[in-house]
Scaffold this motif. Structure first.
Motif, PDB file in Angstrom:
ATOM      1  N   THR A 124      33.276  76.372   0.004  1.00 45.21           N
ATOM      2  CA  THR A 124      31.593  75.822  -0.578  1.00 45.21           C
ATOM      3  C   THR A 124      30.346  76.473  -0.006  1.00 45.21           C
ATOM      4  O   THR A 124      29.553  76.942  -0.785  1.00 45.21           O
ATOM      5  N   HIS A 291      30.788  68.664   4.530  1.00 46.44           N
ATOM      6  CA  HIS A 291      30.103  69.093   3.993  1.00 46.44           C
ATOM      7  C   HIS A 291      28.509  69.418   4.104  1.00 46.44           C
ATOM      8  O   HIS A 291      27.731  70.262   4.163  1.00 46.44           O
ATOM      9  N   ALA A 322      31.955  71.419  -4.615  1.00 48.27           N
ATOM     10  CA  ALA A 322      32.414  72.269  -3.577  1.00 48.27           C
ATOM     11  C   ALA A 322      32.741  73.440  -4.358  1.00 48.27           C
ATOM     12  O   ALA A 322      32.278  74.994  -3.941  1.00 48.27           O
TER      13      ALA A 322
END
Length: 469
Positions: A124, A291, A322
């Motif tokens: 990611t 994230h 991602a």
């Protein structure tokens, strides 16, 4: 790849050049991509025939030539009409060629190398950094999760004379592997995201994991930058192990790049990013609060690359996924949302995904966690699967669907919690789980599909997404 003569390639890999039948000589130039899978070979490519546990790449050398390979790198001579270079070890030769190519580009051009490692979030973060770096010029980044002794050098060999930034995702399953990759492409910016239990079984414990991940920053020179997670105690310790300048990212006030006012919903996470005395709101549409840390790490790299904060925010807001199979939102029919996050799993990422599921569940629907095994945990496996089962109960997940014998401890742990008003069901196979879910899912349900890649639940997530499209 930059153009090199056959003689130069042979010297770089310490091999013996065997001419082919087409008249190619030592001064013949080769500039094609390097491949280790004959199915990926195209005209002008170099095919490295590697010996694996299950097959031998030398068996596919003829197929690679038929596909257009201009050069073979082999461990013994094969019957071929194209030149071949015979080496002691094809994998070592791949790394040696990558080292030489990167060295030449660094000496001749303006190449910045970014190395990224960590127990979770590498792909990611790499994708986000690549999107930022492309604003400054031609960029080469690892495809998919190419981060090992093969994928790393294959990525490095894609650099060209005009490449401005090389972003190398660097993974490992044993000590010394990250050091090997950083020796091939010494980073100007080294990023360490987390030190967790992912692959702990292979490493032999969390302390070995720490030593391995710290290889990213140990050898950085004083002129380099170490981008470190201030919120991870083990990563924070690495500041004592590096000569490089340390740039912190995290949620706390001590971080150079930090986030406040974090709010997660089904359409992503909103937060305020702070750096260099400036603050800007961000709508980060990649699902999952966890994230945010990857976004902050990428922002810290963008800052080190000289990208203005406003452009960093633009890049973060343009990201919607991602990576395939990571918090990928599918479905939609009857309000049923399928979150396919079954590309990989560790105790930390499993925990984060379950928290996200609990946060974004629609009030009118249920939260359903479809979970498979977490791989490579070794002696920690039973305890960590048990802990995830307990967390599902404590987060009040409405239903737990456990798939595969290796994940059964999740099911046992959940059903042993008497205070839970949800339910857990176990299925040995994906087909059984799919049939059950398509019969029992209700309108407005939110479904998380999560496992390690080896458990194979990504296909189950895709099937559910198609069924509820």
């Amino acid at each position: 790849m930059i153009a090199l003569t056959l003689a130069e390639i042979a010297a770089a890999v310490n091999g013996r050049l065997v001419p082919g039948d087409g008249g190619a000589g030592p001064e013949t130039l080769i500039d094609g991509e390097s491949q280790t899978d004959s199915r990926e070979v195209g005209p002008g490519h170099i095919f490295f025939a590697r010996r694996g546990e299950e097959t031998d790449g030398h068996r596919y050398a003829a197929r690679a030539v038929d596909a257009g390979a201009a050069l073979l790198v082999v461990e013994h001579e094969v019957d071929s009409r194209v030149p071949q270079i015979v080496v002691a070890d094809s994998t070592d030769a791949l790394g040696a060629l990558a080292t030489e190519v990167v060295r030449r580009i660094r000496e001749a051009g303006d190449l910045t190398i970014v190395g990224i490692t960590g127990s979770n979030g590498k792909t990611t973060t790499k994708n986000l950094v690549a999107a930022m770096a492309e604003r400054t010029g031609p960029t080469v980044a690892s495809a998919k999760s190419f981060n090992n002794e093969v994928g790393g050098p294959v990525t490095m060999l894609r650099v060209a004379p005009d490449t401005r930034t090389l972003i190398a995702e660097m993974g490992a399953s044993a000590e010394g592997e990250i050091a090997r990759l950083t020796a091939m492409a010494p980073p100007h910016i080294g990023v360490v995201l987390t030190v967790g239990l992912a692959h702990a079984g292979e490493f032999g414990g969390i302390e070995t994991t720490f030593r391995t991940k710290s290889e990213m920053v140990r050898d950085l020179p004083a002129s380099a930058i170490a981008v470190l997670n201030r919120d991870d105690p083990r990563v924070a310790q690495m500041a004592e192990l590096t000569r490089a300048q340390v740039h912190w990212f995290g949620l706390g006030s001590e971080a150079d790049v930090r986030a406040t006012d974090v709010d997660t919903s089904a359409d992503g996470t909103r937060f305020v990013i702070h750096a260099d005395g400036a603050s800007l709101p961000v709508h980060f549409r990649v699902l999952g609060e966890h994230h945010v840390m990857n976004a902050l790490a990428a922002a810290a790299v963008g800052r080190a690359l000289g990208i203005p904060l406003a452009e960093i925010v633009e890049t973060l807001e343009s990201a919607t996924l991602a990576a395939p199979g990571r918090m990928e939102v599918l479905g939609g029919r009857d309000g049923v949302t399928i979150i396919n996050d079954a590309y990989n799993a560790s105790p930390d990422s499993m925990s984060a995904a379950l928290r996200t599921l609990a946060q974004i569940r629609r009030p009118a629907g249920r939260s359903v966690a479809v979970l498979g095994a977490m791989s490579e945990l070794g002696e920690y496996s039973i305890e960590e699967h048990r802990r995830v089962g307990l967390q599902a109960v404590r987060l009040r997940i409405s239903e737990l669907v456990v798939v595969g014998a290796e994940a059964r401890q999740l099911h046992i742990s959940a059903i042993n919690e008497g205070a839970w008003d949800g339910e857990s069901t176990f299925f040995p196979t994906q087909d059984e789980a799919f049939a059950y879910l398509t019969e029992t899912l209700r309108a407005d349900d939110t479904v998380l599909v999560k496992s390690s890649n080896a458990a194979g639940l990504q296909r189950l997530g895709d099937r559910l997404g198609e069924a509820y499209a």
